[in-house]
Design a protein around this motif. Structure first.
Motif, PDB file in Angstrom:
ATOM      1  N   LYS A 213       0.880  -1.083  -0.020  1.00  0.00           N
ATOM      2  CA  LYS A 213       0.012   0.015   0.012  1.00  0.00           C
ATOM      3  C   LYS A 213       0.796   1.144   0.016  1.00  0.00           C
ATOM      4  O   LYS A 213       0.514   2.256  -0.909  1.00  0.00           O
ATOM      5  CB  LYS A 213      -0.840  -0.063   1.281  1.00  0.00           C
ATOM      6  CG  LYS A 213      -2.193   0.709   0.869  1.00  0.00           C
ATOM      7  CD  LYS A 213      -3.208   0.138   2.076  1.00  0.00           C
ATOM      8  CE  LYS A 213      -3.991   1.239   2.714  1.00  0.00           C
ATOM      9  NZ  LYS A 213      -4.488   0.721   3.848  1.00  0.00           N
ATOM     10  N   ASN A 217       0.989   4.173  -2.974  1.00  0.00           N
ATOM     11  CA  ASN A 217       0.717   5.701  -2.595  1.00  0.00           C
ATOM     12  C   ASN A 217       1.910   6.520  -2.876  1.00  0.00           C
ATOM     13  O   ASN A 217       1.611   7.639  -3.197  1.00  0.00           O
ATOM     14  CB  ASN A 217       0.448   5.583  -1.150  1.00  0.00           C
ATOM     15  CG  ASN A 217      -0.968   5.117  -0.967  1.00  0.00           C
ATOM     16  OD1 ASN A 217      -2.095   5.115  -1.861  1.00  0.00           O
ATOM     17  ND2 ASN A 217      -1.375   4.797   0.457  1.00  0.00           N
ATOM     18  N   ASN A 221       1.061   9.640  -4.998  1.00  0.00           N
ATOM     19  CA  ASN A 221       1.458  11.004  -4.341  1.00  0.00           C
ATOM     20  C   ASN A 221       2.363  11.805  -5.131  1.00  0.00           C
ATOM     21  O   ASN A 221       2.295  13.217  -4.886  1.00  0.00           O
ATOM     22  CB  ASN A 221       1.917  10.941  -2.933  1.00  0.00           C
ATOM     23  CG  ASN A 221       1.027  10.313  -2.099  1.00  0.00           C
ATOM     24  OD1 ASN A 221      -0.277  10.389  -2.144  1.00  0.00           O
ATOM     25  ND2 ASN A 221       1.445   9.825  -0.703  1.00  0.00           N
ATOM     26  N   LYS A 226      -3.706   7.174 -11.689  1.00  0.00           N
ATOM     27  CA  LYS A 226      -4.130   6.006 -10.907  1.00  0.00           C
ATOM     28  C   LYS A 226      -4.475   4.951 -12.193  1.00  0.00           C
ATOM     29  O   LYS A 226      -4.172   3.969 -11.781  1.00  0.00           O
ATOM     30  CB  LYS A 226      -5.402   6.415 -10.175  1.00  0.00           C
ATOM     31  CG  LYS A 226      -5.825   5.597  -9.112  1.00  0.00           C
ATOM     32  CD  LYS A 226      -6.867   5.790  -8.297  1.00  0.00           C
ATOM     33  CE  LYS A 226      -6.999   4.997  -7.213  1.00  0.00           C
ATOM     34  NZ  LYS A 226      -8.285   4.982  -6.360  1.00  0.00           N
TER      35      LYS A 226
END
Ligand code: ATP
Length: 450
Positions: A213, A217, A221, A226
């Motif tokens: 995870k 991210n 970030n 996505k």
């Protein structure tokens, strides 16, 4: 021109990436990072390093040497079958291919028949010392993590660490890839950013999911879209020899044939591996040192298990470039001569963009304006990577900066001469605001950190 050709051409034209030894015709799949490339590469490394050593708990850094005792590579499995790719050779043109990259049982270059697959070792051999004898043979490291494992005890003891903890490292790795290509996607000399998390065997599943995870991210970030990112579970037969579990973070590149029978374009950028106790127990066995951890509280002695996150600097560089690249037909400003041209915008994250600020005098033929603009350039230079540009119309100069992803363009104009202000233009919105020269450093720093 396809997207990859445009990226390669922009990289060369604007000083991001050049072919290695170009004046001698280039050197197979080696690349040099130019003035903008090296800034961006350093930015990627800094963001990753800060993420690991500042944001995460209990991770310390290391910088191990590239050359190590050859025994390291025996213990790691790299000198045995583990790190060898299966190669087939075309009986007609003698070109070699990785078996797992071929979709059909014939040569992709000439259609000829292929030999049975043979193992080929990817480690680059070298000779250490003045005499080229077998005793002095070693290898350029093929992954940076082995330098971490052989220093496990040194780091544990010198830093008085308790499990769980991590060691991270950024450094060069070398692989004699059979089919390098796709620009800097697969090269023979590259850099890796690796973090090895040492933990109790019971904790591995939970921690694996945590790191999966965290790593996804990290890309999100930094602005990666996505829809261009996914994480896939790698089936057992495709996994690296040391991996008990493997998740690849993949990016949808504009190249590549389907992996695992999926959609074309998805290729690995980062591997998250549960390496179990493969490395530490093998190094214990081969070195004769006891690399087990002793838990003072439970009195348990064991080889810690390792969760690894491993990403290529070069490969992620390519991802950031591709994802940031945009073309706007007719340009974003309809009032200037940009109309009908294709405008290129490199929407790199603020932290990654190589040039943060450009100083542009509005016109070139007013010596006072030029003098003042140069003073602003000098004022900013110690604080940011800044460019100064006075050549061509202001619209053209904005576009030159947009193409390399410069975050802010500062224009010194006639009003500036009167009230000592100038305009700050935002790359993404093209909005301009006036700021006093004396406040510039503070304002720009605030904006860049926002
Ligand atoms: P591939 O299947 O693409 O050969 P790999 O599974 O061998 O990659 P790892 O050994 O897991 O790769 O290495 C971790 C990371 O190092 C990769 O995700 C990639 O970002 C980078 N990397 C590995 N090989 C290369 C290479 N030849 N050129 C550039 N980066 C590389």
């Amino acid at each position: 021109m396809d997207l990859m050709s445009k990226i390669v051409s922009l990289s060369k034209r604007r000083g991001f990436i050049f072919p290695s030894s170009e004046i001698y015709g280039g050197f197979g799949s080696c690349y040099d990072f130019g003035p903008l490339g090296v800034e961006m590469k350093n930015n990627i490394k800094k963001v990753w390093w800060d993420e690991m050593t500042k944001k995460q708990e209990n991770i310390v850094g290391l910088d191990a040497s590239i050359l190590m005792r050859p025994e390291v590579w025996k213990a790691s499995g790299h000198l045995t079958a583990g790190f060898a790719d299966e190669l087939v050779e075309c009986k007609k043109c003698h070109h070699r291919f990785r078996k797992d990259f071929l979709e059909e049982k014939k040569c992709p270059d000439c259609g000829g028949g292929l030999t049975e697959p043979k193992k080929f070792n990817l480690m680059m051999k070298t000779f250490v010392g003045p005499v080229e004898d077998e005793a002095a043979v070693t290898y350029l490291r093929a992954e940076t993590c082995q330098g971490i494992y052989v220093n496990f005890l040194n780091v544990l003891n010198s830093m008085r660490l308790k499990i769980p903890f991590g060691i991270c490292q950024i450094g060069k790795a070398f692989r004699n890839e059979i089919t390098p290509g796709n620009f800097i996607y697969r090269v023979r000399e590259f850099e890796q950013m690796e973090m090895q998390w040492f933990c109790h065997p019971k904790e591995t599943d939970k921690l694996f999911d945590y790191w999966k995870k965290e790593r996804i991210n990290w890309y999100l970030n930094l602005g990666i879209k996505k829809e261009n990112l996914r994480a896939i579970e790698v089936p057992k037969k495709e996994r690296a020899h040391y991996a008990k579990r493997q998740v690849d973070i993949e990016y949808k590149f504009p190249f590549g044939s389907p992996r695992f029978g999926g959609e074309a374009g998805w290729n690995e950028i980062e591997g998250i591996h549960n390496r179990g106790d493969w490395d530490l127990s093998n190094h214990s066995k081969h070195s004769g040192e006891d690399l087990r951890y002793f838990d003072e509280e439970t009195k348990e002695r064991y080889h810690p298990h390792i969760i690894e996150t491993s990403v290529g600097v070069d490969r992620s560089f390519l991802v950031f470039l591709i994802d940031a690249y945009q073309e706007i037909k007719g340009g974003r400003t309809k009032t200037t001569e940009a109309t009908k041209e294709i405008e290129v915008l490199l929407k790199l994250d603020k932290k990654l963009a190589p040039t943060k600020v450009a100083v542009l005098p509005l016109v070139r033929n007013k010596p006072k304006l030029i003098k003042k603009a140069k003073e602003v350039f000098k004022l900013l230079k110690p604080h940011f990577i800044v460019q100064y540009d006075e050549l061509g119309s202001i619209g053209r100069r904005y576009r030159r900066q947009d193409e390399i992803g410069t975050i802010f363009c500062l224009t010194y104009d006639f009003q500036s001469l009167k009230d000592n202000t100038l305009t700050i233009r935002d790359r993404n919105t093209m909005k301009q605001e006036r700021v006093k020269v004396k406040d510039l450093v503070k304002v720009l720093k605030e904006k860049l950190e926002k």
